[in-house]
Write a protein that holds these residues in place. Structure first.
Motif, PDB file in Angstrom:
ATOM      1  N   LYS A   1       1.777  39.070  33.751  1.00 53.86           N
ATOM      2  CA  LYS A   1       2.479  39.638  32.601  1.00 53.86           C
ATOM      3  C   LYS A   1       2.063  41.088  32.362  1.00 53.86           C
ATOM      4  N   ARG A   2       0.770  41.365  32.468  1.00 51.86           N
ATOM      5  CA  ARG A   2       0.285  42.735  32.308  1.00 51.86           C
ATOM      6  C   ARG A   2      -1.029  42.896  33.057  1.00 51.86           C
ATOM      7  N   THR A   3      -1.239  44.093  33.558  1.00 52.47           N
ATOM      8  CA  THR A   3      -2.479  44.437  34.249  1.00 52.47           C
ATOM      9  C   THR A   3      -3.184  45.524  33.452  1.00 52.47           C
ATOM     10  N   TYR A   4      -4.436  45.265  33.083  1.00 49.31           N
ATOM     11  CA  TYR A   4      -5.179  46.192  32.245  1.00 49.31           C
ATOM     12  C   TYR A   4      -5.827  47.275  33.113  1.00 49.31           C
ATOM     13  N   VAL A   5      -5.862  48.471  32.581  1.00 52.25           N
ATOM     14  CA  VAL A   5      -6.408  49.602  33.334  1.00 52.25           C
ATOM     15  C   VAL A   5      -7.684  50.079  32.656  1.00 52.25           C
TER      16      VAL A   5
ATOM     17  N   PHE B   1      -9.354  40.311  21.716  1.00 53.76           N
ATOM     18  CA  PHE B   1     -10.066  41.282  22.535  1.00 53.76           C
ATOM     19  C   PHE B   1     -10.484  40.688  23.876  1.00 53.76           C
ATOM     20  N   LEU B   2     -10.595  41.583  24.864  1.00 54.84           N
ATOM     21  CA  LEU B   2     -11.157  41.264  26.172  1.00 54.84           C
ATOM     22  C   LEU B   2     -12.351  42.189  26.400  1.00 54.84           C
ATOM     23  N   ALA B   3     -13.362  41.685  27.096  1.00 54.47           N
ATOM     24  CA  ALA B   3     -14.516  42.515  27.439  1.00 54.47           C
ATOM     25  C   ALA B   3     -14.892  42.246  28.882  1.00 54.47           C
ATOM     26  N   ALA B   4     -15.278  43.288  29.604  1.00 54.68           N
ATOM     27  CA  ALA B   4     -15.716  43.150  30.993  1.00 54.68           C
ATOM     28  C   ALA B   4     -16.882  44.104  31.234  1.00 54.68           C
TER      29      ALA B   4
ATOM     30  N   GLN C   1     -21.562  49.469  31.965  1.00 52.08           N
ATOM     31  CA  GLN C   1     -20.999  49.540  30.621  1.00 52.08           C
ATOM     32  C   GLN C   1     -20.315  48.222  30.282  1.00 52.08           C
ATOM     33  N   ILE C   2     -20.064  48.041  28.985  1.00 48.99           N
ATOM     34  CA  ILE C   2     -19.169  46.974  28.543  1.00 48.99           C
ATOM     35  C   ILE C   2     -17.885  47.642  28.086  1.00 48.99           C
ATOM     36  N   LYS C   3     -16.773  47.192  28.658  1.00 51.27           N
ATOM     37  CA  LYS C   3     -15.475  47.788  28.351  1.00 51.27           C
ATOM     38  C   LYS C   3     -14.638  46.789  27.571  1.00 51.27           C
ATOM     39  N   PHE C   4     -13.919  47.293  26.578  1.00 53.33           N
ATOM     40  CA  PHE C   4     -13.143  46.440  25.685  1.00 53.33           C
ATOM     41  C   PHE C   4     -11.668  46.809  25.757  1.00 53.33           C
ATOM     42  N   TRP C   5     -10.815  45.772  25.698  1.00 52.43           N
ATOM     43  CA  TRP C   5      -9.370  45.960  25.631  1.00 52.43           C
ATOM     44  C   TRP C   5      -8.796  45.139  24.489  1.00 52.43           C
ATOM     45  N   ASP C   6      -7.758  45.655  23.867  1.00 55.41           N
ATOM     46  CA  ASP C   6      -6.895  44.858  23.001  1.00 55.41           C
ATOM     47  C   ASP C   6      -5.981  44.049  23.923  1.00 55.41           C
ATOM     48  N   MET C   7      -5.868  42.753  23.682  1.00 49.03           N
ATOM     49  CA  MET C   7      -5.072  41.898  24.573  1.00 49.03           C
ATOM     50  C   MET C   7      -3.628  42.379  24.730  1.00 49.03           C
ATOM     51  N   ASP C   8      -3.122  43.056  23.693  1.00 51.36           N
ATOM     52  CA  ASP C   8      -1.721  43.461  23.708  1.00 51.36           C
ATOM     53  C   ASP C   8      -1.513  44.881  24.230  1.00 51.36           C
ATOM     54  N   ASN C   9      -2.582  45.495  24.726  1.00 50.78           N
ATOM     55  CA  ASN C   9      -2.479  46.877  25.185  1.00 50.78           C
ATOM     56  C   ASN C   9      -3.237  47.009  26.500  1.00 50.78           C
TER      57      ASN C   9
ATOM     58  N   ASN D   1      -4.234  49.608  28.026  1.00 52.04           N
ATOM     59  CA  ASN D   1      -5.178  50.728  28.110  1.00 52.04           C
ATOM     60  C   ASN D   1      -6.529  50.352  27.523  1.00 52.04           C
ATOM     61  N   LEU D   2      -7.576  50.944  28.057  1.00 51.65           N
ATOM     62  CA  LEU D   2      -8.929  50.688  27.595  1.00 51.65           C
ATOM     63  C   LEU D   2      -9.055  51.048  26.120  1.00 51.65           C
ATOM     64  N   LEU D   3      -9.615  50.133  25.329  1.00 52.76           N
ATOM     65  CA  LEU D   3      -9.771  50.369  23.896  1.00 52.76           C
ATOM     66  C   LEU D   3     -11.006  51.215  23.625  1.00 52.76           C
ATOM     67  N   THR D   4     -12.141  50.786  24.162  1.00 54.61           N
ATOM     68  CA  THR D   4     -13.389  51.532  24.006  1.00 54.61           C
ATOM     69  C   THR D   4     -14.405  50.963  24.987  1.00 54.61           C
ATOM     70  N   SER D   5     -15.567  51.604  25.057  1.00 54.41           N
ATOM     71  CA  SER D   5     -16.626  51.110  25.929  1.00 54.41           C
ATOM     72  C   SER D   5     -17.966  51.503  25.328  1.00 54.41           C
ATOM     73  N   THR D   6     -19.023  50.849  25.805  1.00 55.08           N
ATOM     74  CA  THR D   6     -20.369  51.176  25.349  1.00 55.08           C
ATOM     75  C   THR D   6     -21.349  50.906  26.472  1.00 55.08           C
ATOM     76  N   ASP D   7     -22.422  51.709  26.508  1.00 55.94           N
ATOM     77  CA  ASP D   7     -23.466  51.465  27.509  1.00 55.94           C
ATOM     78  C   ASP D   7     -24.623  50.684  26.905  1.00 55.94           C
ATOM     79  N   ALA D   8     -24.463  50.235  25.637  1.00 61.91           N
ATOM     80  CA  ALA D   8     -25.468  49.415  24.949  1.00 61.91           C
ATOM     81  C   ALA D   8     -26.843  50.064  24.984  1.00 61.91           C
TER      82      ALA D   8
END
Length: 1136
Positions: free
Chosen positions: A584-588, A607-610, A615-623, A625-632
């Motif tokens: 349905k969609r591929t996240y970038v 939300f999705l996280a990988a 880093q930890i990268k976050f996406w909104d399931m409906d978008n 594009n990358l929402l944000t990221s953090t290196d903790a």
């Protein structure tokens, strides 16, 4: 109408849609009432065709059916009225007011008057509440959002919003199949039959000789033909199951349209690769996922509607609550991105999983084979289990490579997966060589050996729990290219799925409606799906990247995602369209090529996280594009593993130095601070003690006791293991020694709260009434209000306002609630005709959706509408009087009613009939509690006995007497309440608190009033997370106990909540009842003998009611813990 007739209507609807008979389609939708076409409804609302809108709605509901329906019609007619006013058509507006809106004045006269006053304004926007009303188009769009929510929440529309998934031209296909079957039955079939009518059965006119039957095609547009037409079975017009199974091989979609032929689960699945029309939604799109913790079922089901039509409540337009997930705005602050702390595991972390209900309990598996249970709130390692073979002597074959791995340091046995069972009562562990371990988690700080399975040849790559046929099973996959399903109780292998051509990398069991299935992925990138039937894979797809891939569903089970990495190091995170088996969609947002496999997780259905690129990268399931990221704050490996807790407020992330970090949002940080932990108790005997060894080659494993020499210390002597951690430090970085334990014991003190400044509390307004004691007390299930039943039979309701001080609108001690009543001024008053109130035993039960309350005070049982306070019906006239009420957890039309004459009536509200009458007690019933896990009803009586009843047959299974302390009389009420695990049970009597294992009806713990709390117990209840017990006493004291050990953590004196004048008065005032907040574990409410109700919370600086004493500290007064029985089979420890 039968189900087949109903399906025929759907086929006709599809045919009419394909043939463009638009008006006929919607007319049949309305007349049949089977499918509500939301798209058509939206179009008509947006076009302002109000007459058609209401006409279409009338096929599904009427104005007065329920409060949702009333609100729907009210919103439509209000919009129609405002638009007339906006066009300055006052005469038309007046007509709408008098003909359309007048009906609502009966239920809310004040609102109707306010709407009428709009006629006097030149512009209705002068009204403050309508000042933001925009243009007509915008107003309709806003209203439409509200209408959709109301329709989705309305039980009358349940199962009517999704069109079944059908192949295109399904009706034509069936007719074509029928004609083929008819042609096969012809005595003299012709090679080219001429079919001119469907009105009569087809027969061929006799030719010169018989010819082989040939397929028959309709003389209409092309029809998609089935891949196989099966010969007719003897005496049956339908193909046999084997033939149907052959058709399943042509599966081109995911898992839609299943039909059951297996004793465990569906055996035949067919689906379509043809795109589904927009007005048809796949069955799998709207799943109903059962709750993690079993609970009461809403009235909102077909039986509920029959009940409601019989009782005909008076609905209200004042308030509507939505059972559907709340709609809210999301922000980056919802993501757990703040580093709370870092923990050192001692070995590389390979797998993590949070407990499903105790959200700060984290299970960790390591590369050295060790598993550890952490309590994050206390930063404490509760249990550590190094790898070992439990029962090597019982293994028929111990693989040579497994022995080598145990002996050679450079090939250790590592943990490939740790996971909790859905209810948190079991822990599953998969290892890199052959084995699977299953532990029982009884809720204390221990893991009890349950099963050891020689599961796969080579590595066990993944493990998960599933519930086929309501049976808890373990699903595993491995290097041997197999997926296996095991009985979690015996270790018996139930299914063996073959079909992958490469080692199986991961599994994802799931269910949609009543279909149970498993997705699996292999290291060659193949995705397959299996039903529990040993009939092969139903799906064969390629994962993006064609290598290692993991699949996960969103928390509500409605959306499917996968994340994987190719051999070239390219990572892919995608969402799947289940109805079509397509991406349905591929996240970038992945930046660099990886040398391993990316880990990911989902949370909050949003939300999705990988973990990638350290880093930890976050996406909104409906978008995409990358929402944000953090290196903790640094220190992460190149591919960190990630795991959310169920609430989504904590995120565990692995570190490069053999540890993990906990990231949190604001709510998560608060939960860490307020966590109440259970300490290890050497006298705590687990509910499950048997360790079972099973081999993949044997059906049932060997059963034997757990070796106490290795795993547990003798309960007779003080244990050298504190909180389950071996002080020798094996696989533990920071060993604990006896001196540390002694220091910790000395440092602990009982929390004594004696002044109101030491905590927070609020007295509910208009609650004090010396003539009416508070005898029963409930929080509403939504946590926005409190309901109190007085000894005079009158019920009062308080609700908390949603405002700046209390943005959540839920019960809090920081803000005083409002004493709530409907505009009619009605009181909820029980039938007390001819009742002696001094002797009456009150009882009350609230429906799960807070819509109605059922109660009695010595007279008839009354069912009240919580919005209008009107009596909907009464039943069960005395004698005997009703003394306790409990809704059946799976059917709220069934009520268990305890009676004054010691019987229990199983009453069906819908048909107004007592289905069973249970006899087993000698005195009145004082408590009832259901356990769906155990399939039992436990009753308690004034005879100090407990009875266990089967909820399937209502037969009595067992009866036991509670053990009254010496010198005390077995009189007074006995109450029962199940722990959230549905196995342990709290038993409350004025002489004691006790914890029972309900599966055996054996007592595990007992506490007797003493020392700081010497008075009789008036009431007690579990906190919402079952980690604490709140108990009230007849001298005004309140005790907060650890729920596992029944050790006192905190004493709250009456001087905290009572003014000095009352404390010095002649009449004693004390709590008669206590109720626990349904969502906040540190909040409770008490109902007092002077009629007042108070809500109490710890101070914000403390955040909790004391801490548990160390295991070896005994009790606050320094006494040692004594044991009346230390047997594993009859646990019965007495806490002093």
């Amino acid at each position: 109408m039968s189900s087949l007739s109903r399906e025929l209507v759907f086929l006709i609807l599809q045919f009419l849609e394909e043939e463009k008979f638009k008006e006929s389609v919607h007319r049949l939708e309305k007349e049949s009432g089977f499918f509500f076409n939301m798209k058509y409804f939206e179009e008509k609302v947006q076009d302002g065709e109000w007459e058609e809108v209401e006409k279409y709605l009338s096929g599904f509901t009427k104005v007065d059916d329920n409060r949702y329906s009333m609100k729907i019609f009210f919103e439509i007619r209000k919009q129609k009225y405002l638009e007339a006013l906006d066009r300055q058509e006052k005469a038309k507006a007046l007509d709408i007011l008098m003909t359309d809106l007048k009906v609502f004045s009966t239920f809310n006269d004040e609102l109707y008057k306010e709407i009428t006053q709009l006629l006097t304004l030149n512009n209705f926007r002068e009204n403050e509440q309508l000042s933001k009303y925009g243009d007509t188009k915008t107003a309709r769009a806003i209203m439409l959002v509200e209408l959709k929510k109301l329709i989705e929440a309305n039980p009358l529309f349940r199962d009517k919003l999704a069109f079944p998934t059908l192949r295109s031209s399904r009706l034509r296909t069936l007719i074509n199949q029928s004609l083929n079957w008819q042609h096969q039955l012809c005595k003299n079939p012709r090679s080219n039959p001429d079919i001119k009518t469907l009105f009569t059965d087809h027969t061929c006119t006799p030719p010169n000789g018989p010819l082989a039957p040939t397929p028959v095609n309709l003389p209409v547009a092309a029809v998609a033909k089935p891949a196989v037409y099966t010969s007719l079975a003897a005496h049956s017009p339908f193909p046999p199951p084997a033939a149907a199974a052959a058709n399943a091989g042509a599966l081109a979609g995911w898992m839609a349209n299943a039909s059951a032929t297996s004793s465990v689960q569906a055996a035949v699945v067919t689906a379509s690769s043809i795109p589904v029309p927009q007005n048809q939604v796949a069955i799998l799109k709207r799943p109903r996922t059962p709750p993690a913790v079993p609970g009461m079922v809403d009235y909102q089901n077909p039986d509920h509607e029959q009940l409601m039509k019989r009782l005909r409540p008076a609905p209200s337009v004042e308030e509507v609550t939505y059972p559907a997930p709340r709609q809210q705005a999301w922000s980056l602050d919802d993501l757990p991105r703040t580093v709370a702390f870092t923990m050192h595991q001692g070995s590389m972390v390979t797998s993590m999983d949070f407990h499903p209900s105790q959200h700060t309990l984290l299970l960790v598996g390591s590369s050295n084979g060790e598993i550890t249970l952490w309590e994050l709130g206390m930063r404490e390692r509760l249990v550590s289990k190094p790898f070992k073979i439990w029962e090597m002597s019982t293994c028929s074959v111990v693989p040579e490579e497994l022995l080598q791995a145990l002996m050679v340091n450079d090939t250790p046995i590592s943990v490939s997966r740790v996971t909790w069972s859905p209810d948190g009562s079991f822990v599953g562990v998969a290892f890199s060589k052959h084995l699977v371990h299953l532990y029982a988690y009884p809720g204390s700080n221990d893991l009890i050996q349950r099963l050891e399975i020689d599961a796969h040849v080579g590595g066990v790559n993944d493990l998960a729990f599933s519930h086929p046929n309501k049976q808890l099973c373990i699903v595993t996959c491995g290097d041997d290219k197999l997926i296996k399903v095991w009985d979690s109780m015996t270790g018996q292998k139930l299914f063996n799925f073959e079909g992958h051509d490469a080692p199986v990398y991961s599994i994802c069991p799931h269910h949609k409606e009543n279909i149970q299935f498993i997705f699996s992925t292999a290291v060659d990138g193949k995705i397959k799906a299996w039903l529990y039937d040993n009939m092969g894979s139903r799906v064969d797809y390629d994962a993006p990247g064609h290598w290692c891939t993991t699949m996960l569903y969103s928390a509500d089970g409605s959306r499917l995602f996968s994340c994987g990495t190719s051999k070239d190091g390219e990572s892919f995170l995608v969402e799947w369209n289940e109805s079509e088996g397509a991406i349905k969609r591929t996240y970038v947002g992945f930046r660099k090529k990886s040398t391993g496999v990316v880990s990911f997780d989902t949370t909050q259905n949003h939300f999705l996280a990988a973990g990638e690129d350290s880093q930890i990268k976050f996406w909104d399931m409906d978008n995409i594009n990358l929402l944000t990221s953090t290196d903790a704050e640094g220190g992460l490996p190149s591919l960190p593993r990630v795991k959310f807790n169920k609430e989504g407020n904590l995120l565990a992330v692995t570190t490069a130095d053999n540890g993990f970090k906990i990231l949190a949002n604001t709510v998560g940080i608060r939960s860490l601070r307020a966590t109440e932990t259970s300490t290890f108790d050497p006298l705590r005997t687990p509910i499950l003690t048997a360790g079972i060894k099973a081999s993949g080659s044997s059906a049932v494993g060997n059963v034997g006791p757990v070796s106490c020499k290795v795993e547990r210390s003798s309960p007779v002597r003080p244990s050298p293991i504190l909180n389950g951690v071996d002080p020798l430090g094996r696989s533990v970085e920071k060993p604990r020694v006896a001196d540390d334990a002694i220091d910790k014991a000395k440092a602990w003190q009982l929390a004594e709260i004696v002044d109101s400044a030491q905590c927070r509390f609020v007295t509910l307004p208009d609650s004090t009434d010396a003539s009416s004691k508070v005898v029963r007390l409930l929080y509403t299930n939504s946590a926005v209000g409190i309901l109190a039943l007085g000894s005079n039979g009158i019920q009062k309701l308080w609700k908390w306002p949603r405002n700046g001080q209390n943005p959540s609108g839920t019960a809090t001690a920081n803000v005083a609630p409002q004493h709530w009543q409907p505009n009619s001024g009605l009181l909820m008053t029980n039938d007390i005709t001819g009742v002696n109130l001094e002797e009456a035993v009150p009882c009350i039960a609230l429906s799960k959706n807070d819509s109605y309350v059922m109660s009695a005070t010595g007279g008839k049982v009354s069912l009240f509408n919580m919005m209008t306070f009107k009596v909907m019906t009464t039943f069960m006239s005395p004698p005997p009087a009703s003394t306790f009420l409990a809704f059946h957890p799976q059917d709220n039309n069934i009520i268990a009613i305890g009676m004054e004459d010691s019987t229990i009536h199983i009453y069906n509200v819908r048909v107004d009939e007592v289905k069973s009458k249970l006899k087993g007690h000698q005195k009145r019933i004082t408590g009832l509690a259901f356990s769906t896990n155990l399939g039992i009803l436990v009753s308690s009586g004034a005879d100090a006995h407990l009875c266990v009843w089967s909820i399937d047959t209502w037969e009595k299974r067992k009866s036991v007497a509670i053990q009254i302390p010496a010198g005390k009389a077995p009189t007074g009420d006995t109450r029962v309440q199940f722990h959230s695990d549905q196995i342990r049970m709290l038993v409350v009597h004025e002489t004691q608190l006790a914890i029972y294992d309900a599966s055996k009806m054996e007592r595990i713990r007992q506490w007797i009033p003493q020392d700081a709390l010497p008075a009789p117990i008036s009431y007690a209840t579990y906190s919402c997370n079952s980690q604490s017990v709140y108990a009230t006493f007849c001298d005004g004291n309140i005790g907060v106990f650890d729920a596992d050990s029944l050790k006192l953590r905190c004493r709250i004196a009456s001087s905290v909540y009572l003014p000095p004048a009352i404390l010095k008065g002649n009449q004693a005032v004390y709590p008669l009842v206590v109720a626990a907040h349904p969502m906040e574990p540190n909040q409770f409410a008490i109902g007092l003998s002077d009629g007042s109700v108070k809500v109490m919370e710890p101070s914000e600086s403390e955040g909790k009611w004391g801490v548990s004493p160390p295991a070896d500290n005994g009790v606050p007064n320094g006494r040692t813990t004594s044991s009346s029985n230390t047997s594993n089979h009859t646990p019965d420890q007495l806490q002093r």
